[in-house]
Scaffold this motif. Structure first.
Motif, PDB file in Angstrom:
ATOM      1  N   SER A  66      96.324 -67.622  38.083  1.00  0.00           N
ATOM      2  CA  SER A  66      96.813 -68.757  38.859  1.00  0.00           C
ATOM      3  C   SER A  66      96.648 -68.531  40.355  1.00  0.00           C
ATOM      4  O   SER A  66      96.220 -69.424  41.101  1.00  0.00           O
ATOM      5  CB  SER A  66      98.290 -69.012  38.524  1.00  0.00           C
ATOM      6  N   ILE A  67      96.967 -67.320  40.823  1.00  0.00           N
ATOM      7  CA  ILE A  67      96.832 -67.002  42.249  1.00  0.00           C
ATOM      8  C   ILE A  67      95.368 -67.063  42.682  1.00  0.00           C
ATOM      9  O   ILE A  67      95.029 -67.630  43.724  1.00  0.00           O
ATOM     10  CB  ILE A  67      97.436 -65.616  42.549  1.00  0.00           C
ATOM     11  N   LEU A  68      94.482 -66.502  41.870  1.00  0.00           N
ATOM     12  CA  LEU A  68      93.053 -66.535  42.202  1.00  0.00           C
ATOM     13  C   LEU A  68      92.527 -67.966  42.219  1.00  0.00           C
ATOM     14  O   LEU A  68      91.697 -68.330  43.059  1.00  0.00           O
ATOM     15  CB  LEU A  68      92.266 -65.678  41.209  1.00  0.00           C
ATOM     16  N   GLN A  69      93.008 -68.798  41.298  1.00  0.00           N
ATOM     17  CA  GLN A  69      92.609 -70.202  41.310  1.00  0.00           C
ATOM     18  C   GLN A  69      93.060 -70.882  42.599  1.00  0.00           C
ATOM     19  O   GLN A  69      92.303 -71.633  43.224  1.00  0.00           O
ATOM     20  CB  GLN A  69      93.217 -70.940  40.106  1.00  0.00           C
ATOM     21  N   GLU A  70      94.312 -70.634  42.991  1.00  0.00           N
ATOM     22  CA  GLU A  70      94.832 -71.235  44.221  1.00  0.00           C
ATOM     23  C   GLU A  70      94.046 -70.759  45.445  1.00  0.00           C
ATOM     24  O   GLU A  70      93.969 -71.473  46.445  1.00  0.00           O
ATOM     25  CB  GLU A  70      96.318 -70.892  44.385  1.00  0.00           C
ATOM     26  N   ALA A  71      93.472 -69.559  45.361  1.00  0.00           N
ATOM     27  CA  ALA A  71      92.678 -69.027  46.467  1.00  0.00           C
ATOM     28  C   ALA A  71      91.267 -69.611  46.491  1.00  0.00           C
ATOM     29  O   ALA A  71      90.468 -69.277  47.370  1.00  0.00           O
ATOM     30  CB  ALA A  71      92.615 -67.506  46.383  1.00  0.00           C
ATOM     31  N   GLY A  72      90.939 -70.454  45.504  1.00  0.00           N
ATOM     32  CA  GLY A  72      89.655 -71.137  45.499  1.00  0.00           C
ATOM     33  C   GLY A  72      88.581 -70.503  44.649  1.00  0.00           C
ATOM     34  O   GLY A  72      87.416 -70.929  44.681  1.00  0.00           O
ATOM     35  N   TYR A  73      88.938 -69.515  43.846  1.00  0.00           N
ATOM     36  CA  TYR A  73      87.952 -68.850  43.000  1.00  0.00           C
ATOM     37  C   TYR A  73      87.857 -69.537  41.637  1.00  0.00           C
ATOM     38  O   TYR A  73      88.813 -70.153  41.168  1.00  0.00           O
ATOM     39  CB  TYR A  73      88.318 -67.367  42.816  1.00  0.00           C
ATOM     40  N   LYS A 278      92.639 -57.822  47.801  1.00  0.00           N
ATOM     41  CA  LYS A 278      92.409 -58.191  49.201  1.00  0.00           C
ATOM     42  C   LYS A 278      91.681 -57.069  49.943  1.00  0.00           C
ATOM     43  O   LYS A 278      90.791 -57.323  50.763  1.00  0.00           O
ATOM     44  CB  LYS A 278      93.735 -58.520  49.878  1.00  0.00           C
ATOM     45  N   GLU A 279      92.032 -55.831  49.633  1.00  0.00           N
ATOM     46  CA  GLU A 279      91.333 -54.684  50.237  1.00  0.00           C
ATOM     47  C   GLU A 279      89.868 -54.664  49.824  1.00  0.00           C
ATOM     48  O   GLU A 279      89.012 -54.188  50.564  1.00  0.00           O
ATOM     49  CB  GLU A 279      92.004 -53.376  49.820  1.00  0.00           C
ATOM     50  N   LYS A 280      89.582 -55.214  48.630  1.00  0.00           N
ATOM     51  CA  LYS A 280      88.200 -55.283  48.158  1.00  0.00           C
ATOM     52  C   LYS A 280      87.439 -56.459  48.762  1.00  0.00           C
ATOM     53  O   LYS A 280      86.266 -56.667  48.446  1.00  0.00           O
ATOM     54  CB  LYS A 280      88.177 -55.381  46.623  1.00  0.00           C
ATOM     55  N   GLY A 281      88.121 -57.238  49.582  1.00  0.00           N
ATOM     56  CA  GLY A 281      87.437 -58.313  50.287  1.00  0.00           C
ATOM     57  C   GLY A 281      87.745 -59.716  49.831  1.00  0.00           C
ATOM     58  O   GLY A 281      87.218 -60.680  50.388  1.00  0.00           O
ATOM     59  N   LEU A 282      88.589 -59.870  48.812  1.00  0.00           N
ATOM     60  CA  LEU A 282      88.928 -61.217  48.371  1.00  0.00           C
ATOM     61  C   LEU A 282      89.818 -61.899  49.409  1.00  0.00           C
ATOM     62  O   LEU A 282      90.701 -61.266  49.993  1.00  0.00           O
ATOM     63  CB  LEU A 282      89.642 -61.196  47.019  1.00  0.00           C
ATOM     64  N   LYS A 283      89.578 -63.173  49.613  1.00  0.00           N
ATOM     65  CA  LYS A 283      90.364 -63.947  50.568  1.00  0.00           C
ATOM     66  C   LYS A 283      91.508 -64.624  49.812  1.00  0.00           C
ATOM     67  O   LYS A 283      91.311 -65.649  49.151  1.00  0.00           O
ATOM     68  CB  LYS A 283      89.485 -64.968  51.283  1.00  0.00           C
ATOM     69  N   ILE A 284      92.679 -64.029  49.901  1.00  0.00           N
ATOM     70  CA  ILE A 284      93.868 -64.543  49.216  1.00  0.00           C
ATOM     71  C   ILE A 284      94.995 -64.585  50.238  1.00  0.00           C
ATOM     72  O   ILE A 284      95.555 -63.550  50.590  1.00  0.00           O
ATOM     73  CB  ILE A 284      94.269 -63.648  48.020  1.00  0.00           C
ATOM     74  N   ASP A 285      95.304 -65.761  50.728  1.00  0.00           N
ATOM     75  CA  ASP A 285      96.340 -65.851  51.749  1.00  0.00           C
ATOM     76  C   ASP A 285      97.703 -66.116  51.115  1.00  0.00           C
ATOM     77  O   ASP A 285      97.836 -66.272  49.897  1.00  0.00           O
ATOM     78  CB  ASP A 285      95.991 -66.912  52.798  1.00  0.00           C
ATOM     79  N   GLN A 286      98.741 -66.181  51.964  1.00  0.00           N
ATOM     80  CA  GLN A 286     100.101 -66.369  51.481  1.00  0.00           C
ATOM     81  C   GLN A 286     100.271 -67.694  50.749  1.00  0.00           C
ATOM     82  O   GLN A 286     101.004 -67.772  49.761  1.00  0.00           O
ATOM     83  CB  GLN A 286     101.090 -66.303  52.651  1.00  0.00           C
TER      84      GLN A 286
END
Length: 431
Positions: A66-73, A278-286
Motif C-alpha cells: 500500500s505504501i509503495l502504491q501511494e508512492a507511485g510505484y 529509501k536508502e536504496k533510492g526509492l522515493k517514498i515521502d511522508q
C-alpha cells in the motif's frame, strides 16, 4: 478450458495445503526451480521484497504494498491463502489477476505442468511471478507460504527480506521450538541482502544474528529502532492512531486502517523496511507512508484482519489462529465495552489447540463450528476439548448458521467475535 475447469486442475494437482494439510506439503524447491526455468525465470525480471514469519507477515505485506502504491510505484502483491477467490492471491496495484489470465497460463503451460506434476502452491507461485513480469511491476511484495527455507517463494533474489514474529505454528513441519522454527524462517535470508526482524525475541535473536553473519547480510532488529504506541483508546475505531518514536527520538503520528492492537508488533518492521528502501533510492515521502498506512484495505483489498462486520451488536472477525495470535486478539476483545460476549470458533484438526483454548475467556458463550474443508476439526470434537478448559456453549457446525444462531441470542450491547481459523472467516457470507 473454463475458469472452473482451470481451478479444478490447479486444486487437484496436489491439493491445497490449506484444505487438506500435511499430505499437500512439499518441502522441496526442485519443482519451483524447474517451473521458473521453463517460464524464463520471471522472478528475476522485477525487484521484490520477501516477507516471512509466523504472525504478521500478511499484514506487513499488504502495508508495504500500500505504501509503495501511494508512492507511485506499480506494485505486485502475492499472498496466501485466499479467503473468497483464488485471484486474491495475485494482485497488481490492488487489482486481482484476471480470470482469463489464469486460464491462459494453465492452457499455455499444461503439457509442461502435466510432466512436472507440481503442487497447487508451486503452480500458483509460478503464475504470480509470470504475471508480475508480464505486467512489468516496479516492485513485488511476496509473502512466504509456509516456513521459509523450503517454501516455493524462496527462489527470489529480493532487495530486502522481512521476518515478523516467530511463534509455534506448523510444528510438524518446522520444529517444535522457537529457535528451530526461526532457522526455517531465516532460510529466506540471502547473501548481502538486508534483513529486517520486526520483533526481537530472546529465543530467536541469536539464530537470526548467526545466519545473517554467515550470509554477510545486514540485519536490523526493527523494534530497537522504532518505538510504537497505539494512542487511540477506541478499539472499534476503523482508524487507529500510533505514536512512532525513532532511534533519534523523532516523534511522528500515523493512522492505520487496521484497528487491531497487534499491529504495534508489525509497524517497527514496516518502518524499518521503508527506511532501507529509501536508502536504496526509492522515493517514498511522508505523505506516501501516511496514505499507505491509512488506506491499506482500500489499496490492497485486505480482508479478515480485525474486520468489522456489523453493529448493534458489534461483530468482528479475525483470521488469527495460533496461540500468539489468539493472545493478542483476546487482549483486543477485553478492551471493548460489552454486556455479553459471544465467540464463534472453529479450528483445524492438525493444530495443537490446547494452548489456544487455555487463552480464551471463560466468561463468554461459545458456538463451535467447522469450515467446509477436510482439514477442519469437527465442531463436536472442538466442543468436547473446549469444555475441559471451562469454555461452554453449543455446536452449530455451519459457519453462517452459527452466526445466525448467535444473532438471535445477542442484544445490541453485546459483542460477537468470529475466528479460530482462516477458513472459518473465509466462509462468512458478509465478509
Amino acid at each position: 478450458m473454463t475458469y472452473q475447469e482451470t481451478l479444478d486442475y490447479l486444486f487437484n494437482a496436489l491439493p491445497m495445503y490449506q484444505r487438506i494439510g500435511a499430505a499437500a506439503y512439499k518441502a522441496d524447491l526442485h519443482n519451483t526451480l524447474q517451473l521458473c526455468t521453463h517460464l524464463g525465470n520471471p522472478q528475476h525480471l522485477f525487484k521484490s521484497i520477501h516477507i516471512g514469519g509466523t504472525n504478521g507477515k500478511g499484514s506487513t505485506s499488504h502495508a508495504l504494498a500500500s505504501i509503495l502504491q501511494e508512492a507511485g510505484y506499480k506494485v505486485g502483491l502475492y499472498t496466501s491463502p485466499h479467503l473468497k477467490s483464488f485471484t486474491e492471491r495475485i494482485k497488481v496495484n490492488g487489482e486481482e489477476i484476471d480470470e482469463e489470465k489464469v486460464i491462459a497460463f494453465v492452457e499455455r503451460h499444461r503439457d509442461f505442468l502435466d510432466g512436472l506434476h507440481p503442487s497447487f502452491f508451486e503452480m500458483t507461485v509460478g503464475m504470480a511471478f509470470n504475471h508480475f513480469a508480464e505486467e512489468k511491476v516496479d516492485y513485488a511484495v511476496i509473502e512466504v507460504g509456509l516456513g521459509g527455507r523450503l517454501d516455493s517463494t524462496n527462489v527470489l533474489l529480493p532487495e530486502l527480506c522481512v521476518i515478523t514474529n516467530i511463534g509455534l505454528d506448523h510444528v510438524q513441519f518446522l520444529g517444535n521450538t522457537l529457535p528451530r522454527i526461526a532457522i526455517e524462517k531465516a532460510g529466506i535470508i540471502k547473501e548481502k541482502i538486508p534483513v529486517v526482524i520486526s520483533e526481537t525475541q530472546p529465543e530467536t535473536k541469536g539464530v537470526f544474528e548467526k545466519i545473517a553473519k554467515e550470509k554477510n547480510a545486514p540485519i536490523y532488529f526493527a523494534d530497537q529502532h522504532y518505538q510504537i504506541k497505539q494512542i487511540d483508546p477506541d478499539p472499534t475505531d476503523p482508524l487507529c492512531q500510533y505514536e512512532v518514536i525513532t532511534g533519534n527520538k523523532d516523534k511522528e503520528y500515523y493512522h492505520m486502517d487496521i484497528s487491531a492492537r497487534y499491529q504495534e508488533k508489525n509497524l517497527p518492521g514496516i518502518f524499518q523496511a521503508i527506511s532501507i528502501l529509501k536508502e536504496k533510492g526509492l522515493k517514498i515521502d511522508q505523505d506516501a507512508i501516511k496514505g499507505g498506512l491509512g488506506r491499506i484495505t482500500k489499496n490492497t483489498g485486505l480482508k479478515g484482519r480485525w474486520q468489522k462486520l456489523g453493529e448493534d451488536p458489534l461483530i468482528y472477525c479475525d483470521t488469527g489462529h495460533n496461540a500468539d495470535g489468539i493472545k493478542l486478539l483476546v487482549d483486543q476483545i477485553t478492551r471493548i465495552p460489552f454486556k455479553n460476549l459471544f465467540i464463534i470458533i472453529g479450528m483445524s484438526n492438525d493444530k495443537d489447540i490446547d494452548p489456544v483454548l487455555a487463552l480464551l475467556p471463560k466468561k463468554a458463550f461459545y458456538v463451535f463450528c467447522e469450515a467446509n474443508i477436510p482439514r477442519a476439526m469437527p465442531a463436536v470434537m472442538l466442543h468436547e476439548k473446549a469444555m475441559k478448559f471451562g469454555l461452554l456453549g453449543e455446536v452449530v457446525s455451519e459457519v453462517n448458521q452459527a452466526l445466525r444462531t448467535v444473532l438471535k441470542k445477542a442484544d445490541k450491547d453485546d459483542f460477537i467475535f468470529v475466528g479460530g481459523s482462516t477458513f472459518v472467516v473465509a466462509e462468512l457470507e458478509n465478509l
